[in-house]
Design an enzyme around this catalytic site. Sequence first.
Site, PDB file in Angstrom:
ATOM      1  N   ALA A  70      75.332  13.020  48.506  1.00  0.00           N
ATOM      2  CA  ALA A  70      74.163  12.309  48.565  1.00  0.00           C
ATOM      3  C   ALA A  70      72.888  12.340  47.484  1.00  0.00           C
ATOM      4  CB  ALA A  70      73.352  12.738  49.657  1.00  0.00           C
ATOM      5  N   THR A  71      73.103  13.623  46.594  1.00  0.00           N
ATOM      6  CA  THR A  71      72.054  13.731  45.515  1.00  0.00           C
ATOM      7  C   THR A  71      72.602  12.553  44.370  1.00  0.00           C
ATOM      8  OG1 THR A  71      71.810  16.142  45.918  1.00  0.00           O
ATOM      9  CG2 THR A  71      71.446  15.425  43.724  1.00  0.00           C
ATOM     10  N   GLN A 181      71.430  13.127  56.774  1.00  0.00           N
ATOM     11  CA  GLN A 181      71.148  13.765  57.926  1.00  0.00           C
ATOM     12  C   GLN A 181      71.382  13.061  59.294  1.00  0.00           C
ATOM     13  OE1 GLN A 181      70.791  16.965  58.247  1.00  0.00           O
ATOM     14  NE2 GLN A 181      70.706  17.846  56.199  1.00  0.00           N
ATOM     15  N   ALA A 200      79.518  14.228  52.723  1.00  0.00           N
ATOM     16  CA  ALA A 200      80.382  14.475  53.839  1.00  0.00           C
ATOM     17  C   ALA A 200      80.466  15.865  54.324  1.00  0.00           C
ATOM     18  CB  ALA A 200      82.127  14.004  53.346  1.00  0.00           C
ATOM     19  N   HIS A 201      80.021  16.889  53.592  1.00  0.00           N
ATOM     20  CA  HIS A 201      80.005  18.314  54.014  1.00  0.00           C
ATOM     21  C   HIS A 201      78.811  18.325  55.244  1.00  0.00           C
ATOM     22  CE1 HIS A 201      76.057  19.704  52.070  1.00  0.00           C
ATOM     23  NE2 HIS A 201      76.445  18.568  51.279  1.00  0.00           N
ATOM     24  N   THR A 237      87.671   9.355  37.084  1.00  0.00           N
ATOM     25  CA  THR A 237      88.732   9.511  38.289  1.00  0.00           C
ATOM     26  C   THR A 237      88.237   9.822  39.692  1.00  0.00           C
ATOM     27  OG1 THR A 237      89.962   9.948  36.256  1.00  0.00           O
ATOM     28  CG2 THR A 237      91.047  10.312  38.702  1.00  0.00           C
ATOM     29  N   CYS A 323      67.781  23.216  50.083  1.00  0.00           N
ATOM     30  CA  CYS A 323      67.542  22.889  48.804  1.00  0.00           C
ATOM     31  C   CYS A 323      65.820  23.094  48.242  1.00  0.00           C
ATOM     32  CB  CYS A 323      67.472  21.306  48.555  1.00  0.00           C
ATOM     33  SG  CYS A 323      69.104  20.817  49.423  1.00  0.00           S
TER      34      CYS A 323
END
Length: 370
Positions: A70-71, A181, A200-201, A237, A323
């Site tokens: 997301a960052t 979130q 995705a985490h 890639t 963060c």
Amino acid sequence: MIYLDYSATTPVGDAAIRAIADACKAPGNPNSVHSTGLSSAKMIEADRENILKLLGLDSEIFELIPTSGATEANNLALKGVFERFSPKGKKHIITTQLEHSSIAAPLSALQKAGAEVDFAPLLSDGTVDIEGLEKLIRENTLIVSIGAVNSETGIRQPVEKIARFIKEKYPSVLFHTDATQAIGKVKNDYSDVDMLSFSAHKFYCFKGIGGLIKRKKTVLIPQMKGGSSTTKFRSGTPCSELIHSMSAALSDTLCDFEAKYERVKRLNSYLKNELAKIPDIVINSAQNAVPQILNFSYLGTKSADLQHYLSENEIFISTGTACAAHTDMSAAILMLTGDEEKAKSSVRVSISFMTEIDEIEKLVRLMHNA
Ligand code: PMP
């Protein structure tokens, strides 16, 4: 150990592990034109379609740009459209003061490049005041960016309503939501947004993969130059293995979603009720917060000390967001409550459908003895 920090990251689930193992059997570079490359590109295409479908988005209208998370997606969304449209005079950006640093920091950088940034007013429960937001919109407004769920307090913004309102009334203004979130925690209709970021985490996949979903007609300038790609907006890639894993993890997370959600809701209300009985504990999460996130203050004890006490007892929670874990006060709680004492003593417990009731009970017992 009792892990109650699922909003920082989730454990990698079996679906993600099985999918990455499968994808490793197809080793081609998706940018190669031979058949091994083409089959890798085909797998990516199917996974991108599956993710859009799971989020209720039409792949004729939207496309998914895989990113490292997301960052990167937030940076690409904001810088990408600003670079494209600011030469035409569109330099005004509206956001909120509750955004993650991966929105706030690129916006500060863009301000130095001439962006004019306004913060939408918030109602007392922390949600955006849509009438107040409308008053900020002007001729050169380029984009409105509002996170769907605040990571620290769980405040759920009415993104569906805001997206529809902007699309209908101000079609020349773009709407972006950082849904990091939200995805996997709550269901939203995203069909009126122009862009959406996620990692995705946060839904039981590996770290280092996520995406920016955008309308195909929304043009932005790629932030990385050089190297052809299966999507022209993010060169390099693409990691087909991680993309395959992300697609499987999202399918799995959304499977039996209502039952999982109800379970988390029950755990949240039990925890909230029990904590509220303890003197000096104030619940900071508003009524509209997602049930996976509960923020509270233990007045008189610094957030870091409470976190340390719980971690010595093998319970892992967080102070603020991972963060921004190194500041001594929560900016979000300070802004929402105007109370330094609450901001200095706030912590976030984040739970999942995997959380067990005895884990919550142990937390409550420890809080009684804190
Ligand atoms: N936005 C929000 C709301 C987040 O909670 C996070 C991660 N905590 C991010 C963006 C950034 O995600 P990542 O670190 O995976 O890039």
